[in-house]
Design a protein around this motif. Structure first.
Motif, PDB file in Angstrom:
ATOM      1  N   VAL A  12       0.599  -0.978  -0.011  1.00  0.00           N
ATOM      2  CA  VAL A  12       0.108   0.087   0.176  1.00  0.00           C
ATOM      3  C   VAL A  12       0.938   1.016   0.153  1.00  0.00           C
ATOM      4  CG1 VAL A  12      -1.570   1.312   1.282  1.00  0.00           C
ATOM      5  CG2 VAL A  12      -1.845  -1.084   1.437  1.00  0.00           C
ATOM      6  N   MET A  17      -4.606   4.174  -0.200  1.00  0.00           N
ATOM      7  CA  MET A  17      -5.480   3.625  -1.381  1.00  0.00           C
ATOM      8  C   MET A  17      -6.924   4.277  -1.249  1.00  0.00           C
ATOM      9  SD  MET A  17      -4.967  -0.439  -0.942  1.00  0.00           S
ATOM     10  CE  MET A  17      -5.412  -0.683  -2.702  1.00  0.00           C
ATOM     11  N   GLY A  20     -12.031   2.590  -3.858  1.00  0.00           N
ATOM     12  CA  GLY A  20     -12.485   1.808  -5.005  1.00  0.00           C
ATOM     13  C   GLY A  20     -11.327   0.507  -5.060  1.00  0.00           C
ATOM     14  N   ASP A  21     -10.234   1.050  -4.768  1.00  0.00           N
ATOM     15  CA  ASP A  21      -9.188  -0.220  -4.761  1.00  0.00           C
ATOM     16  C   ASP A  21      -9.311  -1.146  -3.580  1.00  0.00           C
ATOM     17  OD1 ASP A  21      -7.817   1.287  -6.928  1.00  0.00           O
ATOM     18  OD2 ASP A  21      -6.859   2.483  -5.603  1.00  0.00           O
ATOM     19  N   VAL A  22      -9.886  -0.460  -2.538  1.00  0.00           N
ATOM     20  CA  VAL A  22     -10.013  -1.208  -1.395  1.00  0.00           C
ATOM     21  C   VAL A  22     -11.237  -2.220  -1.561  1.00  0.00           C
ATOM     22  CG1 VAL A  22     -10.486  -1.177   0.983  1.00  0.00           C
ATOM     23  CG2 VAL A  22      -9.169   0.397   0.231  1.00  0.00           C
ATOM     24  N   ARG A  24     -12.134  -3.365  -4.355  1.00  0.00           N
ATOM     25  CA  ARG A  24     -11.663  -4.448  -5.408  1.00  0.00           C
ATOM     26  C   ARG A  24     -11.047  -5.510  -4.400  1.00  0.00           C
ATOM     27  NH1 ARG A  24      -9.875  -0.120  -8.618  1.00  0.00           N
ATOM     28  NH2 ARG A  24     -12.042   0.529  -8.536  1.00  0.00           N
ATOM     29  N   LEU A  25     -10.057  -5.001  -3.798  1.00  0.00           N
ATOM     30  CA  LEU A  25      -9.250  -5.984  -2.739  1.00  0.00           C
ATOM     31  C   LEU A  25      -9.940  -6.851  -2.015  1.00  0.00           C
ATOM     32  CD1 LEU A  25      -6.210  -5.207  -3.574  1.00  0.00           C
ATOM     33  CD2 LEU A  25      -5.878  -5.096  -1.027  1.00  0.00           C
ATOM     34  N   ARG A  55      -8.662   7.718   2.321  1.00  0.00           N
ATOM     35  CA  ARG A  55      -7.531   7.079   1.856  1.00  0.00           C
ATOM     36  C   ARG A  55      -7.129   5.838   3.028  1.00  0.00           C
ATOM     37  NH1 ARG A  55      -4.867   7.657  -2.705  1.00  0.00           N
ATOM     38  NH2 ARG A  55      -6.860   7.538  -3.407  1.00  0.00           N
TER      39      ARG A  55
END
Lengths: 146, 146
Positions: A12, A17, A20-22, A24-25, A55
């Motif tokens: 990270v 992040m 959205g990334d989180v 997806r993850l 964030r």
DNA sequence: AGTTGACATGGAGTTCACTTCAGGTCGCAG
DNA sequence: CTGCGACCTGAAGTGAACTCCATGTCAACT
């Protein structure tokens, strides 16, 4: 559904992040992440960037991983909140342990019960195989996938 | 919660049993039993006595036992209805088997996932025991404020 | 400069599995 | 006969955990 082993928070960036990334993850959906935060499940309000956007740090990520582990073993949002509250307060390690241990107890019991029921299910399936099987002599790999 | 081994339908009188008795026996609540019937989960509309009251036969009882087994392994009401519909139609044995087998598949996966999560939980608990345990030598009587 | 896409908020809506409610019918003990 | 308790029905309500929506702000491209 969805195995959540959280691919070890692979790198990270220091800037954190985006939601959205989180999503997806973790497989969680941005709405759900915001919902969890609203419900007090996070350790603290996720820090924002200049534009007010969340964030997530790697610490957040691993906390979320813990939440997923708890959720997927059947812990309620209410109980997760309790745990988050405890974790926010210092010197509550013992209480947290109590919560976790009693949760563990329930998980183990649930597991045992499900296994008993699985046996009953297997019995029923065998009966059907018996009744129907004579013509079904091909399928048996355990993979009923398509 | 509630172990549902259905004490082997101990002697259901020929006249059948009332909904209250069935509720007590299955742990299901009369309302839930009526709800299940409305939702089409029973094999057929439970027969009534002169006064319009439901009379459950031992066959009904064991069907309900099956429903409980399915429910407690996580089957939805919708899927149980599907199964009931199939069971109402003749010559659908193969389809029923398909439903049961795919359910079994899900149960097994769920079980595996829960066991993985349980391990993670155990790890977390161990960590807490480590951190807290040294002082946990005695019963913690008072509140550990701050 | 303008367009796009991600994200924000407050609040409403959805799904699931029940659960409760209002009002009515019976069978039986007293 | 009178209660009482168990049961009936259709419909509305509940709680949990999301999920979607309308509207608005930004940052980053083109």
């Amino acid at each position: 559904m969805s195995a959540i082993s959280l691919p070890l928070v692979s790198e990270v960036p220091d800037s954190g992040m985006g939601i959205g990334d989180v999503a997806r993850l973790t497989g969680l959906g941005a709405d759900t992440l915001r919902y969890y935060e609203r419900e007090g499940l996070m350790l603290d309000s996720t820090p924002r960037d200049g534009a007010g956007r969340r964030r997530y740090s790697s610490a957040d990520l691993s906390w979320i991983g813990g939440l997923l582990m708890l959720r997927d073993t059947g812990m309620s949002v209410a109980d997760m909140r309790t745990l988050a509250e405890l974790s926010r307060a210092e010197g509550t390690e013992r209480e947290r342990l109590v919560v976790l241990e009693s949760h563990r107890q329930r998980v183990v019991e649930e597991l045992a019960r499900t296994m008993r029921h699985l046996e009953a299910l297997d019995t029923k399936i065998s009966a059907y195989r018996e009744a129907v099987g004579p013509a079904t002599r091909e399928v048996d790999s355990g993979r009923t996938e398509r």
